[in-house]
Design a protein around this motif. Sequence first.
Motif, PDB file in Angstrom:
ATOM      1  N   ASP A  50      -8.939 -35.489  64.596  1.00 32.82           N
ATOM      2  CA  ASP A  50      -9.552 -34.946  63.527  1.00 32.82           C
ATOM      3  C   ASP A  50      -9.909 -35.816  62.179  1.00 32.82           C
ATOM      4  O   ASP A  50      -9.668 -35.359  61.149  1.00 32.82           O
ATOM      5  CB  ASP A  50      -9.274 -33.496  62.965  1.00 32.82           C
ATOM      6  CG  ASP A  50      -9.118 -32.441  63.943  1.00 32.82           C
ATOM      7  OD1 ASP A  50      -9.937 -32.250  64.927  1.00 32.82           O
ATOM      8  OD2 ASP A  50      -8.254 -31.857  64.040  1.00 32.82           O
ATOM      9  N   GLY A  51      -9.970 -37.033  62.613  1.00 34.83           N
ATOM     10  CA  GLY A  51     -10.066 -38.037  61.564  1.00 34.83           C
ATOM     11  C   GLY A  51      -9.108 -38.353  60.668  1.00 34.83           C
ATOM     12  O   GLY A  51      -9.097 -39.053  59.452  1.00 34.83           O
ATOM     13  N   ALA A  52      -7.892 -38.178  61.106  1.00 34.41           N
ATOM     14  CA  ALA A  52      -6.664 -38.571  60.656  1.00 34.41           C
ATOM     15  C   ALA A  52      -5.465 -38.949  61.629  1.00 34.41           C
ATOM     16  O   ALA A  52      -5.491 -38.733  62.494  1.00 34.41           O
ATOM     17  CB  ALA A  52      -6.186 -37.310  59.789  1.00 34.41           C
ATOM     18  N   LEU A  53      -4.655 -39.793  60.931  1.00 36.36           N
ATOM     19  CA  LEU A  53      -3.520 -40.149  61.732  1.00 36.36           C
ATOM     20  C   LEU A  53      -2.262 -39.324  61.127  1.00 36.36           C
ATOM     21  O   LEU A  53      -2.075 -39.448  59.926  1.00 36.36           O
ATOM     22  CB  LEU A  53      -3.474 -41.515  61.451  1.00 36.36           C
ATOM     23  CG  LEU A  53      -1.994 -42.307  62.019  1.00 36.36           C
ATOM     24  CD1 LEU A  53      -2.473 -43.784  62.823  1.00 36.36           C
ATOM     25  CD2 LEU A  53      -0.949 -42.628  61.218  1.00 36.36           C
ATOM     26  N   ARG A  54      -1.624 -39.008  62.002  1.00 39.85           N
ATOM     27  CA  ARG A  54      -0.447 -38.076  61.688  1.00 39.85           C
ATOM     28  C   ARG A  54       0.866 -38.531  62.184  1.00 39.85           C
ATOM     29  O   ARG A  54       1.080 -39.022  63.388  1.00 39.85           O
ATOM     30  CB  ARG A  54      -0.528 -36.630  62.146  1.00 39.85           C
ATOM     31  CG  ARG A  54       0.602 -35.914  61.261  1.00 39.85           C
ATOM     32  CD  ARG A  54       0.326 -34.313  62.009  1.00 39.85           C
ATOM     33  NE  ARG A  54       1.423 -33.479  61.356  1.00 39.85           N
ATOM     34  CZ  ARG A  54       2.591 -33.179  61.867  1.00 39.85           C
ATOM     35  NH1 ARG A  54       3.010 -33.954  62.732  1.00 39.85           N
ATOM     36  NH2 ARG A  54       3.364 -32.247  61.157  1.00 39.85           N
ATOM     37  N   GLU A  95      -2.133 -43.153  47.706  1.00 35.78           N
ATOM     38  CA  GLU A  95      -3.079 -44.206  47.623  1.00 35.78           C
ATOM     39  C   GLU A  95      -4.167 -44.159  48.564  1.00 35.78           C
ATOM     40  O   GLU A  95      -5.060 -44.654  48.509  1.00 35.78           O
ATOM     41  CB  GLU A  95      -2.210 -45.329  47.847  1.00 35.78           C
ATOM     42  CG  GLU A  95      -2.972 -46.687  47.804  1.00 35.78           C
ATOM     43  CD  GLU A  95      -2.116 -48.027  47.791  1.00 35.78           C
ATOM     44  OE1 GLU A  95      -2.155 -48.647  48.865  1.00 35.78           O
ATOM     45  OE2 GLU A  95      -0.935 -48.132  46.990  1.00 35.78           O
ATOM     46  N   ASN A  96      -3.949 -43.509  49.847  1.00 31.99           N
ATOM     47  CA  ASN A  96      -4.495 -43.562  50.903  1.00 31.99           C
ATOM     48  C   ASN A  96      -5.127 -42.218  51.189  1.00 31.99           C
ATOM     49  O   ASN A  96      -6.311 -42.140  52.056  1.00 31.99           O
ATOM     50  CB  ASN A  96      -3.797 -43.844  52.152  1.00 31.99           C
ATOM     51  CG  ASN A  96      -3.517 -45.369  52.297  1.00 31.99           C
ATOM     52  OD1 ASN A  96      -4.499 -46.084  52.559  1.00 31.99           O
ATOM     53  ND2 ASN A  96      -2.388 -45.754  52.086  1.00 31.99           N
ATOM     54  N   GLY A  97      -5.391 -41.263  50.002  1.00 32.03           N
ATOM     55  CA  GLY A  97      -5.869 -39.970  50.026  1.00 32.03           C
ATOM     56  C   GLY A  97      -5.265 -38.915  51.100  1.00 32.03           C
ATOM     57  O   GLY A  97      -5.962 -38.177  51.626  1.00 32.03           O
ATOM     58  N   GLY A  98      -3.887 -39.332  51.467  1.00 33.00           N
ATOM     59  CA  GLY A  98      -3.228 -38.332  52.525  1.00 33.00           C
ATOM     60  C   GLY A  98      -2.455 -37.428  51.920  1.00 33.00           C
ATOM     61  O   GLY A  98      -2.340 -37.408  50.435  1.00 33.00           O
ATOM     62  N   LEU A 147      -2.580 -39.559  57.180  1.00 32.41           N
ATOM     63  CA  LEU A 147      -3.341 -40.324  56.469  1.00 32.41           C
ATOM     64  C   LEU A 147      -4.892 -40.249  56.847  1.00 32.41           C
ATOM     65  O   LEU A 147      -4.965 -40.342  58.152  1.00 32.41           O
ATOM     66  CB  LEU A 147      -2.953 -41.814  56.634  1.00 32.41           C
ATOM     67  CG  LEU A 147      -1.639 -42.221  55.968  1.00 32.41           C
ATOM     68  CD1 LEU A 147      -1.360 -43.632  56.170  1.00 32.41           C
ATOM     69  CD2 LEU A 147      -1.515 -41.786  54.603  1.00 32.41           C
ATOM     70  N   PRO A 148      -5.905 -40.061  56.178  1.00 31.64           N
ATOM     71  CA  PRO A 148      -7.064 -40.158  56.566  1.00 31.64           C
ATOM     72  C   PRO A 148      -7.634 -41.223  57.338  1.00 31.64           C
ATOM     73  O   PRO A 148      -7.169 -42.568  56.882  1.00 31.64           O
ATOM     74  CB  PRO A 148      -7.930 -39.878  55.762  1.00 31.64           C
ATOM     75  CG  PRO A 148      -7.377 -39.894  54.275  1.00 31.64           C
ATOM     76  CD  PRO A 148      -5.985 -39.956  54.630  1.00 31.64           C
ATOM     77  N   LEU A 149      -8.312 -41.526  58.383  1.00 34.73           N
ATOM     78  CA  LEU A 149      -8.794 -42.659  58.872  1.00 34.73           C
ATOM     79  C   LEU A 149      -9.670 -43.396  58.117  1.00 34.73           C
ATOM     80  O   LEU A 149     -10.666 -42.526  57.609  1.00 34.73           O
ATOM     81  CB  LEU A 149      -9.267 -42.417  60.567  1.00 34.73           C
ATOM     82  CG  LEU A 149      -8.356 -41.821  61.340  1.00 34.73           C
ATOM     83  CD1 LEU A 149      -8.812 -41.632  62.749  1.00 34.73           C
ATOM     84  CD2 LEU A 149      -7.042 -42.809  61.572  1.00 34.73           C
ATOM     85  N   ALA A 150      -9.814 -44.582  57.887  1.00 42.24           N
ATOM     86  CA  ALA A 150     -10.872 -45.348  57.324  1.00 42.24           C
ATOM     87  C   ALA A 150     -12.200 -45.474  58.150  1.00 42.24           C
ATOM     88  O   ALA A 150     -11.963 -45.838  59.325  1.00 42.24           O
ATOM     89  CB  ALA A 150     -10.390 -46.733  56.976  1.00 42.24           C
ATOM     90  N   LEU A 151     -13.211 -45.136  57.845  1.00 47.58           N
ATOM     91  CA  LEU A 151     -14.370 -45.009  58.489  1.00 47.58           C
ATOM     92  C   LEU A 151     -15.028 -46.394  58.462  1.00 47.58           C
ATOM     93  O   LEU A 151     -15.130 -47.005  57.418  1.00 47.58           O
ATOM     94  CB  LEU A 151     -15.308 -43.900  57.630  1.00 47.58           C
ATOM     95  CG  LEU A 151     -14.853 -42.454  57.746  1.00 47.58           C
ATOM     96  CD1 LEU A 151     -15.867 -41.651  57.000  1.00 47.58           C
ATOM     97  CD2 LEU A 151     -14.631 -42.011  59.085  1.00 47.58           C
TER      98      LEU A 151
END
Length: 117
Positions: A52-56, A91-94, A109-113
Amino acid sequence: MGSMRRIAAARLRYCGLEAMTDDVMLIVSELLTNALQHSGTSEISLVITVADGALRVGVRDGVPAPAVPRRPGPGAESGRGLLLVDAVARENGGSWGTSEAGAETWCCLPLALEGQS
């Protein structure tokens, strides 16, 4: 603990997420250290998922005691781990937190697009 960090780095490479390696390695290291220091157990697991667009990153020690950031004094040699995790997540919007009554501490952390810096 070194083997868990190597596994985490390999997982990032496999997923094509090398750009996140420094931040994720810091998070993995601090969450593992926190679990070792505060749980009193050596039964610690590390789970890294990408969905879902994120790394956990999840570290489970099985001991129900929520992780709480401390405010160490200027001369303290430890106690800053969760503050670092919090800073990297922000810092990473997570985000980060605990689940299962504190038996697991996680950071997402959201994945960088592509095309974004």
